[in-house]
Write a protein that holds these residues in place. Structure first.
Motif, short mmCIF file in Angstrom:
data_model
loop_
_atom_site.label_atom_id
_atom_site.label_comp_id
_atom_site.label_asym_id
_atom_site.label_seq_id
_atom_site.Cartn_x
_atom_site.Cartn_y
_atom_site.Cartn_z
N THR A 1 0.84 -1.19 0.00
CA THR A 1 0.00 0.00 0.00
C THR A 1 0.87 1.24 0.00
OG1 THR A 1 -1.77 -1.12 1.22
CG2 THR A 1 -1.79 1.28 1.22
N PHE A 2 0.63 2.14 -0.95
CA PHE A 2 1.32 3.42 -1.04
C PHE A 2 0.28 4.52 -0.85
CE2 PHE A 2 4.16 0.52 -2.98
CZ PHE A 2 5.42 1.08 -3.06
N LYS A 3 0.50 5.37 0.16
CA LYS A 3 -0.46 6.44 0.44
C LYS A 3 0.30 7.75 0.64
CE LYS A 3 -4.26 7.71 3.55
NZ LYS A 3 -5.08 7.29 4.72
N ALA B 1 2.62 -13.61 -6.58
CA ALA B 1 1.40 -12.83 -6.57
C ALA B 1 1.60 -11.54 -5.78
CB ALA B 1 0.26 -13.64 -5.96
N PHE B 2 0.88 -10.48 -6.15
CA PHE B 2 0.95 -9.24 -5.40
C PHE B 2 -0.36 -8.48 -5.55
CE2 PHE B 2 2.17 -7.90 -9.64
CZ PHE B 2 1.53 -6.68 -9.79
N ASN B 3 -0.63 -7.62 -4.58
CA ASN B 3 -1.74 -6.69 -4.63
C ASN B 3 -1.19 -5.31 -4.30
OD1 ASN B 3 -4.09 -8.61 -4.96
ND2 ASN B 3 -3.19 -9.39 -3.08
N LEU B 4 -1.23 -4.40 -5.26
CA LEU B 4 -0.67 -3.07 -5.11
C LEU B 4 -1.80 -2.05 -5.06
CD1 LEU B 4 1.72 -1.04 -5.17
CD2 LEU B 4 1.62 -1.18 -7.67
N THR B 5 -1.83 -1.23 -3.99
CA THR B 5 -2.83 -0.18 -3.85
C THR B 5 -2.14 1.17 -3.74
OG1 THR B 5 -4.38 -1.66 -2.72
CG2 THR B 5 -4.73 0.70 -2.46
N LEU B 6 -2.56 2.13 -4.56
CA LEU B 6 -2.06 3.50 -4.50
C LEU B 6 -3.19 4.43 -4.14
CD1 LEU B 6 0.21 2.08 -6.22
CD2 LEU B 6 0.48 4.27 -7.40
#
Length: 222
Positions: A166-168, A186-191
């Motif tokens: 997570t990038f915030k 596998a990855f889950n990327l949240t911006l």
């Protein structure tokens, strides 16, 4: 308790300790994580220009809860080295970098992770490095919040993905890669509310090879 060196303080650390630097420091030290021992290194605004190597205890299940926090340290990184490096095969974990600065040259590096869990970087500014955060082995869990990376070649690189990342409120202005992921896992990327100015703001190699996702929340400038 007072110690003559950073290395001596680390050798005597116990659960809940805060090691506070009282002067600028250039020691190269190794931190051995131990089950049940959480502690903080508070730079108190001092300059650190050595390398900190972190060794996990080798546990591979990721369930240990001990933490290691670096805060208020002004890292001045020498050419050709990392400021913080996690030793390969030891599974260093639950590491937080908070309120720090990283400065160097185009041959300096910030943080290297060679496997592990749960890394957090927040309230931190980075300027002038070749690259800031490099995960060259498996990493499961990355949180980046209120971080600025400028005048670097690249910002965040992951050869095996970040797991859930997570990038915030992250501001990246670099020459080449903002966020680079080679999709071996596998990855889950949240911006959320991020700005990335780079030749390649987000680059994913072999996208779709594993189950993965990229989610954009708020206002992002890519």
């Amino acid at each position: 308790r007072k110690y003559e060196s950073f290395k001596e303080a680390l050798a005597n650390v116990v659960n809940g300790d805060v090691i506070t630097l009282v002067a600028d420091c250039g020691e190269n030290v190794t931190i051995q994580q131990k089950v049940g021992v959480s502690f903080t290194v508070d730079g108190a605004g001092k300059t650190y220009n050595g390398t900190i190597t972190v060794k996990g205890d080798g546990t591979t299940n990721g369930n240990n809860t001990e933490t290691l926090t670096f805060k208020n340290i002004n890292f001045v990184v020498k050419a050709g080295v990392y400021a913080i490096t996690a030793e390969k095969g030891t599974h260093a974990r639950n590491i937080t970098v908070d309120g720090c600065t990283f400065n160097g040259t185009n041959t300096s590096y910030g943080i290297r992770v060679r496997n592990g869990w749960n890394y957090t970087v927040k309230n931190t500014t980075v300027d002038g490095l070749r690259s800031f955060f490099n995960a060259s082995e498996n990493l499961s869990g990355l949180t980046v919040e209120n971080v600025t990376v400028t005048n670097a070649n690249s910002a965040f690189n992951a050869a095996y993905g970040f797991g859930n990342a997570t990038f915030k409120n992250v501001n990246i202005n670099v020459a080449d890669n903002g966020i680079w992921i080679e999709n071996h896992n596998a990855f889950n990327l949240t911006l959320e509310d991020c700005s990335i100015a780079a030749a390649k703001p987000i680059q994913v190699e072999e996208y779709g090879k594993f189950t993965n996702s990229i989610t954009l929340n708020g206002t992002n400038n890519l």
